[in-house]
Design a protein around this motif. Sequence first.
Motif, mmCIF file in Angstrom:
data_model
loop_
_atom_site.group_PDB
_atom_site.id
_atom_site.type_symbol
_atom_site.label_atom_id
_atom_site.label_comp_id
_atom_site.label_asym_id
_atom_site.label_seq_id
_atom_site.Cartn_x
_atom_site.Cartn_y
_atom_site.Cartn_z
ATOM 1 N N VAL A 58 0.668 -1.427 0.106
ATOM 2 C CA VAL A 58 -0.149 -0.093 0.117
ATOM 3 C C VAL A 58 0.704 1.365 0.137
ATOM 4 O O VAL A 58 0.150 2.194 0.127
ATOM 5 C CB VAL A 58 -1.095 -0.108 1.265
ATOM 6 N N GLY A 59 2.204 1.128 -0.271
ATOM 7 C CA GLY A 59 3.291 2.222 -0.252
ATOM 8 C C GLY A 59 2.849 3.397 -1.165
ATOM 9 O O GLY A 59 2.619 4.415 -0.748
ATOM 10 N N GLY A 64 0.029 8.602 -2.881
ATOM 11 C CA GLY A 64 -0.939 9.192 -3.576
ATOM 12 C C GLY A 64 -1.867 10.018 -2.790
ATOM 13 O O GLY A 64 -2.370 11.273 -3.016
ATOM 14 N N ALA A 65 -2.349 9.339 -1.685
ATOM 15 C CA ALA A 65 -3.048 10.094 -0.621
ATOM 16 C C ALA A 65 -2.335 11.291 0.000
ATOM 17 O O ALA A 65 -3.104 12.317 0.446
ATOM 18 C CB ALA A 65 -3.353 9.244 0.565
ATOM 19 N N LEU A 66 -0.989 11.306 -0.011
ATOM 20 C CA LEU A 66 -0.322 12.573 0.324
ATOM 21 C C LEU A 66 0.083 13.645 -0.660
ATOM 22 O O LEU A 66 0.649 14.613 -0.587
ATOM 23 C CB LEU A 66 0.999 12.064 1.249
ATOM 24 N N GLY A 67 -0.496 13.239 -2.052
ATOM 25 C CA GLY A 67 -0.066 14.013 -3.027
ATOM 26 C C GLY A 67 1.277 14.064 -3.408
ATOM 27 O O GLY A 67 1.911 14.928 -4.154
ATOM 28 N N ILE A 68 1.956 12.755 -3.195
ATOM 29 C CA ILE A 68 3.313 12.698 -3.778
ATOM 30 C C ILE A 68 3.489 11.926 -4.862
ATOM 31 O O ILE A 68 3.096 10.836 -4.909
ATOM 32 C CB ILE A 68 4.366 12.038 -2.740
ATOM 33 N N ASP A 71 7.573 9.457 -9.232
ATOM 34 C CA ASP A 71 8.909 9.907 -9.581
ATOM 35 C C ASP A 71 9.645 10.565 -8.655
ATOM 36 O O ASP A 71 10.786 10.597 -8.265
ATOM 37 C CB ASP A 71 8.909 10.560 -10.666
ATOM 38 N N ALA A 72 8.888 11.600 -7.753
ATOM 39 C CA ALA A 72 9.453 12.350 -6.731
ATOM 40 C C ALA A 72 10.140 11.416 -5.611
ATOM 41 O O ALA A 72 10.965 11.699 -5.097
ATOM 42 C CB ALA A 72 8.536 13.395 -6.038
ATOM 43 N N PHE A 73 9.347 10.130 -5.541
ATOM 44 C CA PHE A 73 9.682 9.395 -4.158
ATOM 45 C C PHE A 73 10.954 8.705 -4.793
ATOM 46 O O PHE A 73 11.813 8.435 -3.854
ATOM 47 C CB PHE A 73 8.569 8.446 -3.859
#
Length: 213
Positions: A58-59, A64-68, A71-73
């Motif tokens: 679920v990572g 997605g829920a945090l708006g990240i 690619d940024a991750f």
Amino acid sequence: MIELFISSLATFFVVIDPPGCAPIYAGLTAGASARERVSMAVRAVVVSAAILLVFALVGEQLLGALGISLDAFRIAGGIMLFLIAIDMVFEKRAQRREDRAQKILETPEVEDVSIFPMAMPMIAGPGSIASIMLLMARSEGTEQSLVVLGAMLTILVLTLVALIAAGPLMRLLGAKIEAVITRLLGVLLAALATQFVIDGLRESFTAATAALH
């Protein structure tokens, strides 16, 4: 599939670093019986596996829920792994682990070290969490995801063996050989981390170019 398994195996090995966890565990459990050492080692690995499995499954939704963006991750995770690699090459991570272990030893009421510091943050730490999320994100389809999870479980089993055999293993390897292995693994991790950053930047630029057109 074999390439993916070997790549994932190498990533988890250098990030979790079973040989590096072994001497710390040996020091933390010096006063425990053989049965207690085995019990705590099993508990530490099981808890670590549960933590990593949650982030593997679920990572991406959490990001997605945090708006990240993924690619940024990838870029952030790659940079973080690169910093860990630098610590490994210059032996800073081992010193931090030893300092953390010493603090635990100096606290008389702490007896069970399976959850802290072994499961978290030594085994399921920021580096391994970032690695499982990055590798799962790069997997295409269920089969590749299972390969990544298989590599993770393989390293966790190896970690369990290293923890149980911590005392004899340290006597066998010796401090100098362990230091050499750690530095070599650090160089390998730096290369893998750089690849994560390159992948993230490439995908970001590709997405931005597509959006402009």
